[in-house]
Design a protein around this motif. Sequence first.
Motif, short mmCIF file in Angstrom:
data_model
loop_
_atom_site.label_atom_id
_atom_site.label_comp_id
_atom_site.label_asym_id
_atom_site.label_seq_id
_atom_site.Cartn_x
_atom_site.Cartn_y
_atom_site.Cartn_z
N VAL A 47 33.67 42.78 30.11
CA VAL A 47 34.77 42.32 30.97
C VAL A 47 34.46 40.89 31.40
O VAL A 47 33.40 40.62 31.97
N LEU A 48 35.40 40.00 31.10
CA LEU A 48 35.23 38.59 31.48
C LEU A 48 36.16 38.27 32.64
O LEU A 48 37.37 38.48 32.56
N VAL A 49 35.55 37.82 33.74
CA VAL A 49 36.33 37.44 34.92
C VAL A 49 36.23 35.92 35.09
O VAL A 49 35.13 35.37 35.18
N GLU A 50 37.39 35.26 35.10
CA GLU A 50 37.40 33.80 35.26
C GLU A 50 38.26 33.44 36.47
O GLU A 50 39.38 33.93 36.60
N ASN A 51 37.72 32.60 37.33
CA ASN A 51 38.42 32.20 38.56
C ASN A 51 38.92 33.40 39.36
O ASN A 51 40.03 33.37 39.91
N GLY A 52 38.11 34.44 39.37
CA GLY A 52 38.45 35.61 40.19
C GLY A 52 39.38 36.62 39.54
O GLY A 52 39.65 37.67 40.13
N VAL A 53 39.87 36.31 38.34
CA VAL A 53 40.85 37.19 37.69
C VAL A 53 40.28 37.70 36.37
O VAL A 53 39.61 36.94 35.65
N ILE A 54 40.54 38.97 36.04
CA ILE A 54 40.09 39.51 34.75
C ILE A 54 40.85 38.80 33.64
O ILE A 54 42.09 38.79 33.61
N LYS A 55 40.07 38.15 32.76
CA LYS A 55 40.72 37.38 31.69
C LYS A 55 40.80 38.20 30.41
O LYS A 55 41.79 38.16 29.70
N GLU A 56 39.71 38.93 30.13
CA GLU A 56 39.66 39.64 28.86
C GLU A 56 38.80 40.88 28.97
O GLU A 56 37.79 40.88 29.68
#
Length: 444
Positions: free
Chosen positions: A21-30
């Motif tokens: 799980v990739l979280v970027e800027n606080g949001v799940i991206k992928e």
Amino acid sequence: MNVLVRGGLIVTPEYVYQADVLVENGVIKEVGRGLNAPPGFEVIEAGGMLVLPGVVDEHVHMREPGLTYKDDFEHGTKAAAAGGVTTVVEMPNTLPPVDSAERVAEKARLLQGKAYVDFALYGVIHDGSVGRIREMLDAGVVGFKVFLGPTTGNIPPPRLGSLVEVMESSEKYGFTVAFHAETHELVEYFTARYRAQGSKPSLHDLARPPLAEAHAIRTIGSIQEHAGGRSLIVHVSSKQALEAVEEFKRRGVSMYAETCPHYLVLSADDYEKYGPLIKVNPPIRGRDHAEALLRGVNSGLIDTIGSDHAPHAPEEKSGDIWSAASGMPGVQTLLPLMLDLALRGFIDVRRIPLLMARNPAKLFKLWPWKGEIAPGSSGDLVVVDPREEYVVREEDLYYKHKLSPYIGWRLKGRVKYTILKGVVVARDGVVEGKPVGSWVRPVR
Ligand SMILES: [Zn+2]
């Protein structure tokens, strides 16, 4: 706010599967296999671990403002973070109660900056506030609470006409009304009857019988059959209450049910050992009720598991069973107790993301921002090691008053990381960093 959780078993209401799980800027991206972390991302190796959505606990009483000698928002949300809860929905029976738009805004302002996890707010419905539903919705509450009996904060139960009005509004605006369902008059009658028999702690169960619960649920359901709307019966504690909920569900009434871990893992056999420590309303009941509730958790009759985190000061929890305050803290042990039940085979582990994330988020207008591991959702995750066993220790509890019956209990499955919007807020049960939680308003 950037993190990659790699190689864990993602637990959703439908599947358990391996993914990153990739979280970027606080949001799940992928969510997928073989993801790479861009430079500067924290990488959590989760091989052999379970990855769950951050828990949405739709039933906490953090006691702020006005009752902070019992506990406060800082302690309460630290406890939440340590236990894998990333969003709490805070009950309105504080002093003053949250019963107007102004009070909603005041409370949000007061709590912001003290929150270690995200929070949403309830408004309270009493005869004087039923005309202020619209203004409280506009101010950002995610739902309303109705107390049909006396409560901490002494909010009087509303008249039947007010209940009709709140359910009509619920139908019109699409919000959920959480009910403390015990009929006041029956509780008064049975309390007087059993008080005369002494002060054995188990008398508390008899003083608030399942009849009081089932009666209140049938009142609510009957009003809903007339007025519509959506209800959540909180802290369902008995077979009779479950049967009443089931009747209305079968008839197509939009009624949902919550239970709490203490009704599943404790029973009336424990009164002798714990006394007033486990005095809660409605009461903890016989083993057969706990078994029926567990079946309800597995069958879908029960829709959410909340903590009903309701701390008090030590002097309020001592003394005899009649004078002791009702309620106990529980936000920190909510997920640990449910994980333990899952890992010992009493419930399917997939019930956890359903009953403790997706369903409460949906009922309180927080979904799909909260309650889901999916691209676009809030980066709220809990990483759990299912192989670890540990003992709940007093010194690990973040409550102001560590009055938990679970101290000394051995549990399976340890919360290793709690991640809020891509930030690790607790590691191995230790809260870290500043309070980065914020107020969450309904998803439009
Ligand atoms: Zn409560």
